[in-house]
Design an enzyme around this catalytic site. Structure first.
Site, short mmCIF file in Angstrom:
data_model
loop_
_atom_site.label_atom_id
_atom_site.label_comp_id
_atom_site.label_asym_id
_atom_site.label_seq_id
_atom_site.Cartn_x
_atom_site.Cartn_y
_atom_site.Cartn_z
N LYS A 107 0.87 -1.05 0.48
CA LYS A 107 -0.04 -0.18 -0.15
C LYS A 107 0.95 0.83 -0.33
O LYS A 107 -0.16 2.44 -0.77
CB LYS A 107 -1.57 -0.25 1.40
C1 LIG Z 1 -4.59 -4.16 1.36
C2 LIG Z 1 -3.81 -5.73 1.50
C3 LIG Z 1 -3.68 -6.70 0.38
C4 LIG Z 1 -5.26 -6.95 -0.23
O1 LIG Z 1 -4.73 -6.10 -1.61
P1 LIG Z 1 -6.65 -5.13 -2.44
O2 LIG Z 1 -5.92 -4.74 -3.19
O3 LIG Z 1 -7.42 -4.94 -1.32
O4 LIG Z 1 -6.92 -6.63 -3.11
C5 LIG Z 1 -3.61 -8.06 0.52
N1 LIG Z 1 -2.86 -7.88 1.62
C6 LIG Z 1 -1.87 -6.85 2.64
C7 LIG Z 1 -0.77 -7.68 2.83
C8 LIG Z 1 -2.37 -5.59 1.88
O5 LIG Z 1 -2.55 -4.76 3.25
#
Ligand SMILES: *Cc1c(COP(=O)(O)O)cnc(C)c1O
Length: 434
Positions: A107
């Protein structure tokens, strides 16, 4: 470039509105009016470009009409201050490590790009931009880190008291400066409801120049497509990867679809989920049934109504047949995930986190049925973020905590406790933020 709502193609806005508003008033999602394609001159040379150069080419294809090239380059370079290494477990089994940013999860890519783009879009305004965000853990940390010290911005984070891990809480509360953390007596849903209510309060929202930073913001998706291109070109020439994406809200997978749309050769996408399998079920049966999420050990994927699903549909012309030609879905239980964490360690001496482990299981199952498939599994977070699961499977303290996370443990927590009452929250905002 103009942007439209997935609910109404005649509702059109410019880049600034699509990014700062995040969500169209009709509750659809913003999509660019034309999906950009990169030309032959890019695809003839992309294997030799740096990560930053790839990022700039992609960002320029989406935002080049609206953001001057030198500023866009700065936004991209500021986002990509860390790498995304591709690790080969076996010649057909690769892991794309997306956790080398400041908050140890993918993220960081989206949040850092969004912060810089928002700062650019508002730089001529004399008002502060206030980012209001509710978090159940990871998103808040990435957003706080991304906006920390970005001029002209401040962030107010709402998190549910007692429901985020100790280190996650430090990621929200220890930065100080332009980041303010509110510890809400309630659940994540209560935090989200307060944020929603603030946006619905037009007077407040305009006076405080509020914006949201949630995962449906288009500016978080685009930078996530950078690493699909960056990783694919590290495979032997001519090999098309199968991308395996551990998914929750399906932003990461949607970014992969954008990369393919730009022209990246991709053999297939695998949507890997935990028991929250609304999308794998849709891909199998053609029926979409969002439902409340259930708690799992891969908790960042505990999503029962994935917010980017409508974007995925839009990209496939709302056709199930079309979507399932390009994406397959698989889901795995916590128990299977735990076994996979141990297997990956014993087979490859590699520590994979619970989210990546769900992806690795899907990749293995797919390769078993598709000889010659070359998988790239997105490792979405550093295993040190999940000490309980990792300790239980690999032994106590088996995963070293990276310094950038460990350093937070000694920082003081600074937050303000509030009830989940709307009037209390509104009064706090009015008194403390203006
Ligand atoms: C947010 C997140 C996901 C999921 O990602 P999306 O884009 O919402 O599908 C998977 N793994 C981790 C560690 C995350 O923080």
């Amino acid at each position: 470039m103009k942007y439209h709502s997935t609910n109404n193609s005649s509702h059109q806005v410019d880049l600034k509105e699509a990014i700062l508003r995040s969500l169209p008033p009709d509750n659809g999602l913003y999509m660019p009016n034309q999906l950009p394609v990169l030309g032959a001159e890019f695809w003839n040379t992309y294997r030799k470009l740096s990560f930053q150069e790839i990022g700039f080419a992609v960002a320029n294809a989406f935002f080049g009409e609206d953001v001057p090239a030198d500023e866009l380059r700065e936004i991209v370079n500021g986002t990509l201050e860390f790498d995304a290494p591709l690790i080969e477990l076996a010649p057909d089994d690769h892991i794309l490590e997306l956790f080398h940013g400041p908050t140890l999860a993918f993220k960081d890519f989206g949040a850092r790009f969004m912060a810089r783009l928002m700062a650019h879009l508002t730089k001529d305004e004399d008002r502060m931009l206030t980012v209001l965000v509710a978090t159940s853990g990871d998103t808040g940390g990435a957003v706080a880190s991304a906006f920390h010290n970005v001029p002209g911005t401040r962030v107010v984070i709402l998190y549910p008291k007692g429901k985020v891990s100790g280190l996650q809480e430090k990621q929200l509360t220890a930065l100080g400066g332009n980041i303010t953390a509110l510890e809400i007596e309630g659940s994540f849903d209560d935090c989200q409801a307060l944020v929603k209510q603030a946006f619905l309060d037009r007077e407040l929202s305009e006076r405080m120049n509020l914006t949201s930073a949630n995962s449906i913001n288009l500016s978080r998706l685009v930078p996530q497509s950078f690493y699909y291109i960056h990783s694919a070109r590290q495979l032997p020439e001519g090999v098309k990867p199968v991308f395996v994406i551990p998914s929750g809200n399906f932003g990461n997978l949607t970014a992969g679809l954008l990369a393919k749309q730009l022209g990246l050769p991709v053999a297939h996408f695998l949507a890997a989920t935990n028991r929250n399998d609304v999308v794998p079920e849709y891909l199998k049966k053609g029926e979409y049934h969002p439902r409340p999420s259930v708690a799992t050990i891969s908790n960042a994927m505990d999503v029962g109504a994935p917010s980017n699903f409508v974007r995925m549909q839009a990209l496939f012309g709302n056709s199930w047949e079309n979507m399932r030609q390009h994406i397959s879905g698989m889901s795995f239980s916590d128990n299977e995930t735990r076994v996979a964490i141990r297997e990956v360690k014993s087979l490859f001496n590699y520590q994979i986190d619970p989210h990546g482990a769900v992806g690795w299981l899907a990749a293995r199952a797919y390769r078993a049925n598709h000889p010659g498939a070359m998988t790239i599994t997105l490792e979405t977070a550093h295993p040190a973020k999940f000490p309980d699961v990792m300790d239980a499977e690999l032994g106590k303290s088996s995963v070293a905590i990276p310094a950038r996370l460990a350093i937070l443990a000694d920082q003081p927590k600074v937050s303000t406790a509030l009830t989940k009452d709307w009037q209390t929250f509104r009064a706090w905002l009015t008194a403390n933020i203006d």
